[in-house]
Design an enzyme around this catalytic site. Structure first.
Site, mmCIF file in Angstrom:
data_model
loop_
_atom_site.group_PDB
_atom_site.id
_atom_site.type_symbol
_atom_site.label_atom_id
_atom_site.label_comp_id
_atom_site.label_asym_id
_atom_site.label_seq_id
_atom_site.Cartn_x
_atom_site.Cartn_y
_atom_site.Cartn_z
ATOM 1 N N HIS A 55 0.843 -1.203 0.000
ATOM 2 C CA HIS A 55 0.000 0.000 0.000
ATOM 3 C C HIS A 55 0.875 1.250 0.000
ATOM 4 O O HIS A 55 1.502 1.603 1.003
ATOM 5 C CB HIS A 55 -0.930 0.016 1.212
ATOM 6 C CG HIS A 55 -1.950 1.112 1.121
ATOM 7 N ND1 HIS A 55 -3.295 0.858 0.937
ATOM 8 C CD2 HIS A 55 -1.826 2.460 1.138
ATOM 9 C CE1 HIS A 55 -3.956 2.010 0.870
ATOM 10 N NE2 HIS A 55 -3.070 2.999 0.985
ATOM 11 N N HIS A 57 1.527 5.409 -2.119
ATOM 12 C CA HIS A 57 1.045 6.459 -3.038
ATOM 13 C C HIS A 57 2.267 7.086 -3.700
ATOM 14 O O HIS A 57 2.800 8.084 -3.229
ATOM 15 C CB HIS A 57 0.230 7.513 -2.275
ATOM 16 C CG HIS A 57 -1.054 6.973 -1.742
ATOM 17 N ND1 HIS A 57 -2.261 7.127 -2.403
ATOM 18 C CD2 HIS A 57 -1.315 6.241 -0.635
ATOM 19 C CE1 HIS A 57 -3.215 6.519 -1.708
ATOM 20 N NE2 HIS A 57 -2.669 5.974 -0.628
ATOM 21 N N GLN A 150 -9.456 9.107 -5.869
ATOM 22 C CA GLN A 150 -9.193 9.815 -4.606
ATOM 23 C C GLN A 150 -10.366 10.685 -4.131
ATOM 24 O O GLN A 150 -10.698 10.711 -2.963
ATOM 25 C CB GLN A 150 -7.942 10.691 -4.768
ATOM 26 C CG GLN A 150 -7.657 11.662 -3.635
ATOM 27 C CD GLN A 150 -7.060 10.993 -2.408
ATOM 28 O OE1 GLN A 150 -5.889 10.620 -2.389
ATOM 29 N NE2 GLN A 150 -7.867 10.827 -1.379
ATOM 30 N N HIS A 208 -9.440 1.598 -0.315
ATOM 31 C CA HIS A 208 -9.320 2.394 0.904
ATOM 32 C C HIS A 208 -10.701 2.315 1.572
ATOM 33 O O HIS A 208 -11.623 3.022 1.168
ATOM 34 C CB HIS A 208 -9.017 3.856 0.577
ATOM 35 C CG HIS A 208 -7.591 4.137 0.222
ATOM 36 N ND1 HIS A 208 -6.995 3.658 -0.917
ATOM 37 C CD2 HIS A 208 -6.641 4.867 0.866
ATOM 38 C CE1 HIS A 208 -5.740 4.077 -0.956
ATOM 39 N NE2 HIS A 208 -5.494 4.809 0.114
ATOM 40 N N GLU A 211 -11.401 4.482 6.024
ATOM 41 C CA GLU A 211 -10.263 5.157 6.666
ATOM 42 C C GLU A 211 -10.853 6.344 7.423
ATOM 43 O O GLU A 211 -10.767 7.493 6.998
ATOM 44 C CB GLU A 211 -9.239 5.613 5.620
ATOM 45 C CG GLU A 211 -7.970 6.175 6.263
ATOM 46 C CD GLU A 211 -6.944 6.650 5.250
ATOM 47 O OE1 GLU A 211 -7.235 6.604 4.039
ATOM 48 O OE2 GLU A 211 -5.850 7.073 5.673
ATOM 49 N N ASP A 307 2.070 3.248 2.962
ATOM 50 C CA ASP A 307 1.118 4.305 2.604
ATOM 51 C C ASP A 307 1.798 5.568 2.075
ATOM 52 O O ASP A 307 1.554 5.959 0.937
ATOM 53 C CB ASP A 307 0.196 4.638 3.784
ATOM 54 C CG ASP A 307 -1.153 5.214 3.348
ATOM 55 O OD1 ASP A 307 -1.395 5.320 2.133
ATOM 56 O OD2 ASP A 307 -1.962 5.558 4.228
ATOM 57 N N TRP A 313 0.416 13.894 3.378
ATOM 58 C CA TRP A 313 -0.178 13.227 4.543
ATOM 59 C C TRP A 313 0.835 12.851 5.604
ATOM 60 O O TRP A 313 0.491 12.604 6.744
ATOM 61 C CB TRP A 313 -0.921 11.959 4.091
ATOM 62 C CG TRP A 313 -2.040 12.256 3.168
ATOM 63 C CD1 TRP A 313 -3.312 12.618 3.506
ATOM 64 C CD2 TRP A 313 -2.009 12.236 1.728
ATOM 65 N NE1 TRP A 313 -4.057 12.828 2.384
ATOM 66 C CE2 TRP A 313 -3.295 12.588 1.274
ATOM 67 C CE3 TRP A 313 -1.021 11.944 0.781
ATOM 68 C CZ2 TRP A 313 -3.626 12.672 -0.080
ATOM 69 C CZ3 TRP A 313 -1.340 12.025 -0.561
ATOM 70 C CH2 TRP A 313 -2.629 12.389 -0.984
HETATM 71 FE FE FE2 Z 1 -3.559 5.077 1.113
#
Ligand code: FE2
Length: 421
Positions: A55, A57, A150, A208, A211, A307, A313
């Site tokens: 996982h 990005h 997203q 996802h 979350e 992630d 993030w």
């Molecule tokens: Fe993610």
């Protein structure tokens, strides 16, 4: 005659064995005396199949501070920042950052990554960039791309259409983000829609899913239902599942068997879940990690995902899956000896299962991809997060590092110190 012989290592299951490599395959495992083009001395070191991240990005990685930092530290502000960045970043910039990240990954023995790619904008520059990255790193790193809406499948006028376009361009896996759709009903409908797309195209599905800290969110049960309906089984993965942290225990006692029945896998992301969740709490402040031990007790395959690294993030990160395992061990309180060792399996063999990697492992006939760690056991590897002394990908040495023990300058003490026991 081997091309490479890795001598004297300890395998994750505790066996002492040499590994002989011919071409891109492991040719033999055991006590080996044959000559080799190159011998790597792994005496006393841990020899493992490579680290795997299910996982990530990669379209956003190494962009920390662009266009500015996430001041609130929340998931929502991160999504807003990314929404600005994805429209100003060029394909070349995204490719350059992602390839630089892949270099870090290789140096840490991370040789397979599943990355979500944002399919929201009509320009699909992120998709174009990540397909180019996949092509460039293919000789040494397995990159799986997930079509990730997203901003929600239905929340933008072209969200669904762009996800389909991305799949048509060659993206491997169907994504989803039901908790970000406008309503619970639209979130549930998005899951039914996406499961159908995955089933019809015979693709994997990685969502996802919930979350959120909302204890009433119910997208995990809907996802499990759709996985069962279409028989997707282990081709489907629920990423994050953080709502399960906050749910009522009685309800979870019904939900866990539904997830197990579906045969789907689970990917918590401890570095990010512990950082982003619970932000609306005062005290007690929730940890936001899903119920890892309870999922495993029900027979669900659970891996750890990274992630984010240096993006809207998350402001830290090193491409080291052992950092991820270390954090996961703490937050999930996996301190029993068997649980600590399993945390290493979660970032290697379990993650490989989740990604459906072929020929992964240290058996004769497996791909000759392995790492030599300056540690004596899987648990010690998680404790130390030690140097990767050698990284071999498909029969080629792709990274090496000298053993790095600290030298002391103390009167009456030995000259160097090792952290291994
Ligand atoms: Fe993610």
């Amino acid at each position: 005659m081997f091309d490479i012989l890795v001598k004297g290592g300890t395998l994750p299951d505790g066996r002492q064995a040499d590994i002989g490599i011919r071409g891109d395959r492991i040719a033999a495992v055991g006590r080996l005396e044959a000559a080799a083009g190159r011998v790597i001395d792994a005496t006393g070191d841990l020899v493992s199949p490579p680290l795997v991240d299910p996982h990530f990005h990669m379209d956003a990685t190494l962009s920390y501070g662009l266009p500015r930092v996430n001041a609130s530290g929340t998931l929502i502000e991160g999504i807003g920042l990314w929404g600005e960045l994805r429209d100003i970043a060029t394909v070349d910039e995204m490719v350059e950052r992602a390839v630089r990240y892949c270099d870090w990954a290789v140096s840490m023995g991370l040789l397979a990554i599943r990355t979500h790619v944002d399919t929201t904008p009509d320009h699909l520059r992120g998709v174009e960039a990540m397909l180019e990255v996949k092509r460039r790193v293919a000789p040494y790193l397995d990159l799986q791309l997930v079509a990730f809406p997203q901003d929600g499948l239905y929340r933008t006028p072209t969200g669904r259409e762009n996800l389909i376009r991305a799949l048509d361009m060659g993206v491997d896996v169907v994504g989803g983000i039901p908790h970000f759709e406008r309503t619970m009903e639209e979130g549930a409908e998005s899951l039914r829609d996406l499961a159908r797309i995955a089933a019809e195209r015979v693709l994997m599905w990685d969502v996802h899913c919930d979350e959120t800290d909302d204890p009433m969110s119910r997208h995990v049960e809907t996802m499990a239902r759709e996985v069962t309906r279409h028989g997707l089984g282990a081709r489907a993965a629920g990423s994050h599942l953080t709502s399960m942290h906050s749910m009522d225990n009685y309800y979870v006692s019904k939900l866990l068997p539904l997830i197990a029945e579906a045969g789907m896998t689970a990917i918590p992301n401890p570095l990010i879940n512990i950082t982003l969740q619970g932000r609306h709490d005062s005290y007690p402040k929730r940890r936001g990690l899903t119920r890892v031990k309870e999922l495993m007790a029900h027979g669900v395959t659970v891996g750890w995902g990274q992630d984010c690294v240096l993006d809207p993030w998350y402001s830290l990160g090193t491409a080291d899956m052992l950092d991820v395992a270390f954090m996961g061990l703490h937050v999930a309180q996996m301190t029993h000896p068997a649980e600590m060792a399993h945390c290493f399996n979660m970032v290697t063999a379990e993650n490989a299962k989740i990604m459906g990697l072929k020929d992964y492992g240290l058996e004769p006939g497996s791909l000759a991809s392995l790492i030599v760690l300056d540690a004596g056991s899987p648990t010690e590897a998680v404790r130390l997060r030690p140097d990767r002394l050698a990284v071999i990908s498909r029969g080629k040495v792709v990274a090496e590092r000298a053993r790095n023990d600290a030298r002391l300058g103390l009167p009456g003490r030995p000259g160097s110190v090792r952290r291994r026991v």
